[in-house]
Write an enzyme that holds these catalytic residues in place. Structure first.
Site, PDB file in Angstrom:
ATOM      1  N   LYS A  60       0.827  -1.209   0.000  1.00 42.27           N
ATOM      2  CA  LYS A  60       0.000   0.000   0.000  1.00 42.27           C
ATOM      3  C   LYS A  60       0.868   1.270   0.000  1.00 42.27           C
ATOM      4  O   LYS A  60       2.052   1.228   0.357  1.00 42.27           O
ATOM      5  CB  LYS A  60      -0.963  -0.062   1.199  1.00 42.27           C
ATOM      6  CG  LYS A  60      -1.964  -1.226   1.060  1.00 42.27           C
ATOM      7  CD  LYS A  60      -3.062  -1.241   2.128  1.00 42.27           C
ATOM      8  CE  LYS A  60      -4.033  -2.392   1.854  1.00 42.27           C
ATOM      9  NZ  LYS A  60      -5.178  -2.416   2.786  1.00 42.27           N
TER      10      LYS A  60
ATOM     11  N   TYR B  43     -11.910  -3.359  -4.892  1.00 42.46           N
ATOM     12  CA  TYR B  43     -12.623  -3.254  -3.622  1.00 42.46           C
ATOM     13  C   TYR B  43     -14.148  -3.269  -3.800  1.00 42.46           C
ATOM     14  O   TYR B  43     -14.866  -2.770  -2.938  1.00 42.46           O
ATOM     15  CB  TYR B  43     -12.173  -2.003  -2.874  1.00 42.46           C
ATOM     16  CG  TYR B  43     -10.802  -2.145  -2.237  1.00 42.46           C
ATOM     17  CD1 TYR B  43     -10.525  -3.183  -1.350  1.00 42.46           C
ATOM     18  CD2 TYR B  43      -9.781  -1.232  -2.509  1.00 42.46           C
ATOM     19  CE1 TYR B  43      -9.274  -3.316  -0.757  1.00 42.46           C
ATOM     20  CE2 TYR B  43      -8.523  -1.360  -1.920  1.00 42.46           C
ATOM     21  CZ  TYR B  43      -8.282  -2.399  -1.036  1.00 42.46           C
ATOM     22  OH  TYR B  43      -7.053  -2.522  -0.444  1.00 42.46           O
TER      23      TYR B  43
ATOM     24  N   ASN C 236      -3.048  -0.329   6.580  1.00 45.25           N
ATOM     25  CA  ASN C 236      -2.478  -1.559   7.140  1.00 45.25           C
ATOM     26  C   ASN C 236      -1.430  -2.236   6.239  1.00 45.25           C
ATOM     27  O   ASN C 236      -1.307  -3.459   6.203  1.00 45.25           O
ATOM     28  CB  ASN C 236      -3.598  -2.526   7.552  1.00 45.25           C
ATOM     29  CG  ASN C 236      -4.457  -2.953   6.372  1.00 45.25           C
ATOM     30  OD1 ASN C 236      -4.194  -2.560   5.235  1.00 45.25           O
ATOM     31  ND2 ASN C 236      -5.462  -3.761   6.629  1.00 45.25           N
TER      32      ASN C 236
HETATM   33  P1  IDP Z   1      -8.207  -7.593   4.333  1.00 41.97           P
HETATM   34  O1  IDP Z   1      -7.355  -6.546   3.623  1.00 41.97           O
HETATM   35  O2  IDP Z   1      -7.541  -8.108   5.571  1.00 41.97           O
HETATM   36  O3  IDP Z   1      -8.686  -8.693   3.398  1.00 41.97           O
HETATM   37  P2  IDP Z   1     -10.904  -6.488   4.169  1.00 41.97           P
HETATM   38  O4  IDP Z   1     -11.986  -6.733   5.163  1.00 41.97           O
HETATM   39  O5  IDP Z   1     -11.025  -7.143   2.829  1.00 41.97           O
HETATM   40  O6  IDP Z   1      -9.514  -6.827   4.873  1.00 41.97           O
HETATM   41  O7  IDP Z   1     -10.835  -4.914   3.953  1.00 41.97           O
HETATM   42  C1  IDP Z   1     -10.092  -4.352   2.902  1.00 41.97           C
HETATM   43  C2  IDP Z   1      -9.310  -3.181   3.437  1.00 41.97           C
HETATM   44  O8  IDP Z   1     -10.197  -2.169   3.835  1.00 41.97           O
HETATM   45  C3  IDP Z   1      -8.468  -3.491   4.674  1.00 41.97           C
HETATM   46  O9  IDP Z   1      -7.208  -4.025   4.371  1.00 41.97           O
HETATM   47  C4  IDP Z   1      -8.361  -2.137   5.329  1.00 41.97           C
HETATM   48  O10 IDP Z   1      -7.327  -1.359   4.729  1.00 41.97           O
HETATM   49  C5  IDP Z   1      -9.699  -1.498   4.987  1.00 41.97           C
HETATM   50  N1  IDP Z   1     -10.656  -1.653   6.076  1.00 41.97           N
HETATM   51  C6  IDP Z   1     -11.355  -2.767   6.401  1.00 41.97           C
HETATM   52  N2  IDP Z   1     -12.153  -2.553   7.467  1.00 41.97           N
HETATM   53  C7  IDP Z   1     -11.953  -1.258   7.804  1.00 41.97           C
HETATM   54  C8  IDP Z   1     -12.481  -0.424   8.847  1.00 41.97           C
HETATM   55  O11 IDP Z   1     -13.312  -0.834   9.672  1.00 41.97           O
HETATM   56  N3  IDP Z   1     -12.025   0.867   8.892  1.00 41.97           N
HETATM   57  C9  IDP Z   1     -11.134   1.358   7.988  1.00 41.97           C
HETATM   58  N4  IDP Z   1     -10.600   0.612   7.009  1.00 41.97           N
HETATM   59  C10 IDP Z   1     -11.014  -0.677   6.915  1.00 41.97           C
END
Ligand code: IDP
Ligand code: MG
Length: 146
Positions: A9, A49, A112
Site C-alpha cells: 500500500k 474493492y 495496514n
Molecule cells: P483484508 O485486507 O484483511 O482482506 P478487508 O476486510 O477485505 O480486509 O478490507 C479491505 C481493506 O479495507 C483493509 O485491508 C483495510 O485497509 C480497509 N478496512 C477494512 N475494514 C476497515 C475499517 O473498519 N475501517 C477502515 N478501514 C477498513
C-alpha cells in the site's frame, strides 16, 4: 501450486518498507512471478474493492490506495493464499501478532501496509486487474528446498 495477488500500500512505499516486505516473501520461499510499481487508477481500485462498496470505510479506502504508488505482485507457492494472509496478520494491525507484517509495521486499519486476496478464486480475479497473462513468468527457485 497456488498463486496469490498482493500489493504493498502507498503508505508502506512512502515509508521505504518495500525491500523489507518483499524480502519476507522471498525468505519464506514464495516465488515472485510478477511485480511492478504503479499508480493505481480509480477504475482498478473500484474493481479491486467492489465487495466493500457502500461500507463507511469504502471512500476513504479508495482515496488512500490512490494516494501514491503501490507495488502489485503475484506470488506463487504451496498454499500461497493462506501462507501470505498468515504472514500479513489480522486486518487490524492492533490485533495482528508481532512478527506479522501488519503486526510489525501497521498502526491503523486503513493504512495496514499490505493487501492479499482472501481465496484462490479472488486471487485469479484480482491479478487480472493489474497484469496480462504473459506478465506472469515461469522460472525455478529450487522449490524442492522449501
Ligand atoms: P483484508 O485486507 O484483511 O482482506 P478487508 O476486510 O477485505 O480486509 O478490507 C479491505 C481493506 O479495507 C483493509 O485491508 C483495510 O485497509 C480497509 N478496512 C477494512 N475494514 C476497515 C475499517 O473498519 N475501517 C477502515 N478501514 C477498513
Ligand atoms: Mg480482503
Amino acid at each position: 501450486m497456488e498463486r496469490e495477488f498482493v500489493f504493498i500500500k502507498p503508505n508502506a512505499v512512502r515509508r521505504s518498507l518495500i525491500g523489507e516486505i518483499i524480502s519476507r516473501y522471498e525468505k519464506k520461499g514464495l516465488k515472485i512471478i510478477a511485480l511492478k510499481m504503479i499508480q493505481m487508477t480509480k477504475t482498478q481500485s473500484e474493481k479491486l474493492y467492489k465487495e466493500h462498496e457502500g461500507k463507511d470505510f469504502y471512500k476513504p479506502l479508495i482515496d488512500f490506495v490512490l494516494s501514491g504508488p503501490v507495488l502489485v505482485m503475484v506470488l506463487e507457492g504451496e498454499r500461497a493464499v493462506e501462507v501470505v494472509r498468515h504472514m500479513h496478520g489480522d486486518t487490524d494491525p492492533l490485533k495482528a501478532f508481532p512478527g506479522s507484517i501488519r503486526g510489525d509495521y501497521g498502526l491503523t486499519v486503513r493504512k495496514n501496509i499490505v493487501h492479499a486476496s482472501d481465496s484462490q478464486e479472488k486471487a485469479e480475479k484480482e491479478w487480472q486487474i493489474f497484469f496480462d497473462q504473459e506478465e506472469l513468468l515461469e522460472y525455478s527457485i529450487g522449490e524442492e528446498n522449501f
